[in-house]
Design an enzyme around this catalytic site. Structure first.
Site, short mmCIF file in Angstrom:
data_model
loop_
_atom_site.label_atom_id
_atom_site.label_comp_id
_atom_site.label_asym_id
_atom_site.label_seq_id
_atom_site.Cartn_x
_atom_site.Cartn_y
_atom_site.Cartn_z
N GLU A 306 0.71 -1.32 0.07
CA GLU A 306 0.02 -0.03 -0.03
C GLU A 306 1.01 1.31 0.05
O GLU A 306 0.52 2.15 0.66
CB GLU A 306 -0.89 -0.17 1.27
C1 NGO Z 1 -4.49 -4.61 4.33
C2 NGO Z 1 -3.49 -3.46 5.01
C3 NGO Z 1 -3.35 -3.41 6.18
C4 NGO Z 1 -4.70 -3.54 7.14
C5 NGO Z 1 -5.48 -4.62 6.58
C6 NGO Z 1 -6.85 -4.65 7.17
C7 NGO Z 1 -2.45 -5.36 4.08
C8 NGO Z 1 -1.31 -6.25 3.36
N1 NGO Z 1 -2.31 -4.09 4.20
O1 NGO Z 1 -3.75 -5.61 4.24
O2 NGO Z 1 -2.66 -2.50 6.82
O3 NGO Z 1 -4.54 -3.55 8.49
O4 NGO Z 1 -5.48 -4.45 5.31
O5 NGO Z 1 -7.73 -5.62 6.82
#
Ligand code: NGO
Length: 494
Positions: A306
């Site tokens: 992300e």
């Molecule tokens: C995503 C995000 C996390 C969140 C999560 C919540 C990933 C790999 N990055 O998963 O920062 O906490 O969703 O479901």
């Protein structure tokens, strides 16, 4: 398959109807002479059984061939049963557990626990009788990596709480604990060369509580506790995004040289290390060096998820450089699926999590030889709500009921990715909404055993209806352990 409630389902099982081995005051546990790790599996089994049964169950090295009135743990002396496989034979007089390696004996003792009445898990004396059903089991895992992830960054969990979580992994034959140690809201591991990371960056959490961190001794204690249960800890330092706690602790990690404020919200994507700055690479070298010294297992998780503030070129060259840095400290890198956009070394592993995007990059990496750990959010994310009534958790990937966690197959779930491309499966538990270990347990059970069975059991040993019946028998087991769980309406709890 007999009606035994073993989870994950074994490869094969055959009952000897009407035959029982009853544990009594004279029952002994015998272990292979001169094999400390195998003896430890016997001691650990005895420790669980003694509390509830009140039986002495002395553990000693076996002198001769399998005698009566004993649980005998034996090493085959060849590699026939693999690293974690085992065979269990129960007659009217004895139980014999055979494995090629100590890990297999440990896995077999988990099956033994599950064959005894649920009350055997109680911390104090219960009435019994303590009978093992007669028969034979042959078992070994389908995948090498069977994991769970705990996010100790969004909310902090103590050493004792993480040990409780490890105990659940062990019961379901999982062998990887991925610890998400850092994120925007907190840095949870003391780094001696960078004391402000834990001291300042670890001082809060989502919602603004006091946060917390592990000293290196405490962290080593967790690694050892897991290792004693044949579980490898894979530590994650998330980068280059999800780094606000680090940016708040050391101003030189931001391109503008200004320290960030501590963050206690739940937005993602806003933070990034200054990827071209020499200060960032000095920092990462120190952090990864200290972490490598605390990490006996090969893998270090470098996050990579992300990132919204970097160009593709910046992101790609960051990942390529960081995997080299991990290698220089003697480890293998694993990262979230986004790292598949970079040129990966053959030893680097990618963790698939978001089916909404990135599949082409993952397939391209797989064609180059990258192995995958599968954590598709709509099946394995333990932080998703079970249904619209669940008070805890998130719902961005939908609701994840027990049938969703169970009803998929690793070799067909992602087009273009087959059995040999998959290292294994992992169920992540993110903790934005989880404030206590009771919250953690309610989201973990009963879904973690479902993912454990996806990772361990051969496809032909699995079926939903059998699984939910077996799972129902584990409710009383969790209650005896003092562990809470969600009473999913999909499971016929008694
Ligand atoms: C995503 C995000 C996390 C969140 C999560 C919540 C990933 C790999 N990055 O998963 O920062 O906490 O969703 O479901």
């Amino acid at each position: 398959m007999p009606s035994w409630a073993i989870v994950p389902a074994p490869v094969s099982a055959e009952a000897a109807e009407g035959t029982w081995f009853t544990l009594g005051p004279a029952t002994r546990i015998l272990t292979p002479p001169g094999a400390a790790a195998a003896a430890a599996a016997g001691e650990q089994l005895a420790a669980v059984l003694r509390r509830s049964t009140g039986l002495p169950l002395p553990v000693s090295a076996a002198a001769a061939a399998t005698p009566g009135d004993a649980i005998s743990l034996e090493l085959t002396g060849d590699g026939r049963l693999g690293e974690e496989g085992y065979e269990l034979a129960v007659t009217g007089e004895s139980a014999t557990l055979r494995a090629s390696r100590p890990a297999g004996l440990f896995m077999g003792t988990q099956t033994l626990r599950q064959l005894l009445p649920a009350a055997v898990e109680a911390p104090t004396g219960r009435p019994g009788p303590w009978r093992l059903p007669g028969g034979r089991i042959a078992d070994r895992p389908r995948f090498a990596w069977r994991g769970a992830m705990l996010d100790v960054a969004r909310h902090f969990f103590t050493v004792a709480e993480v040990k409780r979580f490890i105990d659940l992994l062990a019961l379901y034959k999982l062998n990887v604990l991925h610890l998400h140690l850092t994120d925007d809201q907190g840095w949870r591991l003391a780094i001696h060369s960078r004391p402000r990371l834990a001291g300042h960056g670890g001082s809060t959490q989502v919602g603004g509580g006091p946060g917390g961190h592990y000293t290196q001794d405490q962290y080593a204690e967790l690694v050892a506790y897991a290792r004693d249960r044949h579980i490898t800890v894979v530590p994650e330092i998330d980068m280059p995004g999800h780094t606000n706690a680090a940016l708040a602790s050391y101003a030189e990690l931001s391109c503008d040289g200004r320290p960030r404020e501590l963050y206690t919200g739940t937005e993602v994507g806003f933070s990034s290390l200054c990827v071209d700055a020499p200060a960032t690479w000095r920092f990462l070298d120190e952090v990864l060096g200290e972490l490598a010294a605390l990490t006996p297992g090969p893998f270090i998780h470098v996050g990579g998820d992300e990132v919204q503030t970097l160009s593709d070129r910046q992101y790609g060259s960051f990942v390529e450089r960081v995997q080299e840095l991990v290698r220089s400290h003697g480890n293998r890198a694993i990262g979230w699926q986004e790292i598949a956009k970079a040129r990966l070394q053959p030893t680097t592993v990618a963790q698939w999590w978001d089916p909404r995007s990135g599949a082409d990059a993952i397939r391209a990496a797989v064609r180059q030889g990258t192995k995958l750990v599968l954590s598709p959010a709509p099946m394995t994310y333990l932080d998703m709500k079970y249904d619209r009534h669940t008070d805890l958790g998130l719902a961005w990937a939908g609701h994840v009921e027990v049938a969703d966690a169970y009803g998929w197959d690793p070799s067909t779930v992602l087009e273009g990715v087959g059995e040999d491309d998959v290292l294994g499966v992992e169920a992540p538990l993110w903790s934005e909404t989880l404030r206590s270990i009771a919250d953690v347990e309610r989201m973990t059970l009963p879904r973690l055993p479902a993912v454990a069975e996806v990772g361990w059991s051969p496809a032909d040993a699995r079926d939903w209806d059998g699984f939910r019946r077996r799972l129902a028998a584990h409710g009383p087991r969790w209650s005896a352990m003092g562990v809470g769980y969600h009473r999913s309406p999909q499971v016929p709890w008694s």
